[in-house]
Write an enzyme that holds these catalytic residues in place. Sequence first.
Site, PDB file in Angstrom:
ATOM      1  N   CYS A  84      96.895  38.029  -2.116  1.00  0.00           N
ATOM      2  CA  CYS A  84      96.169  36.846  -2.583  1.00  0.00           C
ATOM      3  C   CYS A  84      96.204  36.732  -4.106  1.00  0.00           C
ATOM      4  CB  CYS A  84      94.735  36.855  -2.059  1.00  0.00           C
ATOM      5  SG  CYS A  84      93.707  38.172  -2.725  1.00  0.00           S
ATOM      6  N   HIS A  85      96.112  35.533  -4.607  1.00  0.00           N
ATOM      7  CA  HIS A  85      96.211  35.297  -6.051  1.00  0.00           C
ATOM      8  C   HIS A  85      95.644  33.933  -6.412  1.00  0.00           C
ATOM      9  CE1 HIS A  85      99.846  33.902  -3.989  1.00  0.00           C
ATOM     10  NE2 HIS A  85      99.949  32.967  -4.913  1.00  0.00           N
TER      11      HIS A  85
END
Length: 159
Positions: A116-117
């Site tokens: 995730c980012h």
Amino acid sequence: MDYLYAPWRQKYFENKENTCPFCLDDTVNDEERGVIFRARTCFGVMNLYPYSPGHFMIIPYKHEEEIQNLELQIWQEMSLFVRFGVEILKKRLKARGVNIGMNLGAEAGAGIAKHCHYHLVPRWSGDTNFITTIGQIRVCGRDLQEIYKILKEEFASKL
Ligand SMILES: [Zn+2]
């Protein structure tokens, strides 16, 4: 829709299949990779395929797909750096607005869904124009190397 032949993206797809491009634990090639800062639990990196000049990401070191599995301290530090990022984009790049957000899951548009980012995309009035709508092409009108230096310098003062 027309397709644009873009062989330079081959590297992106190769990376995607073999290893996680966001698991950047070693700092050896930080400059080359466009790493902007390294905080305790997360880091910032330029987006190689920016939606607008100055588009960068904040990524936890921990390889995790589900945000609810991130320890609270990681989540809080990421949030803090998102806030710093907005401040810096407005102050130094004179962004008039900023899109911040995450695409959770490939179905939601994530290019690298397994890690995730956060995306931070600076916006200016009139920054999208007919060529994006008609040609599915984005024009990048600023020197990305210069922007990288500015962001790196500003984040250094936040660490
Ligand atoms: Zn990863």
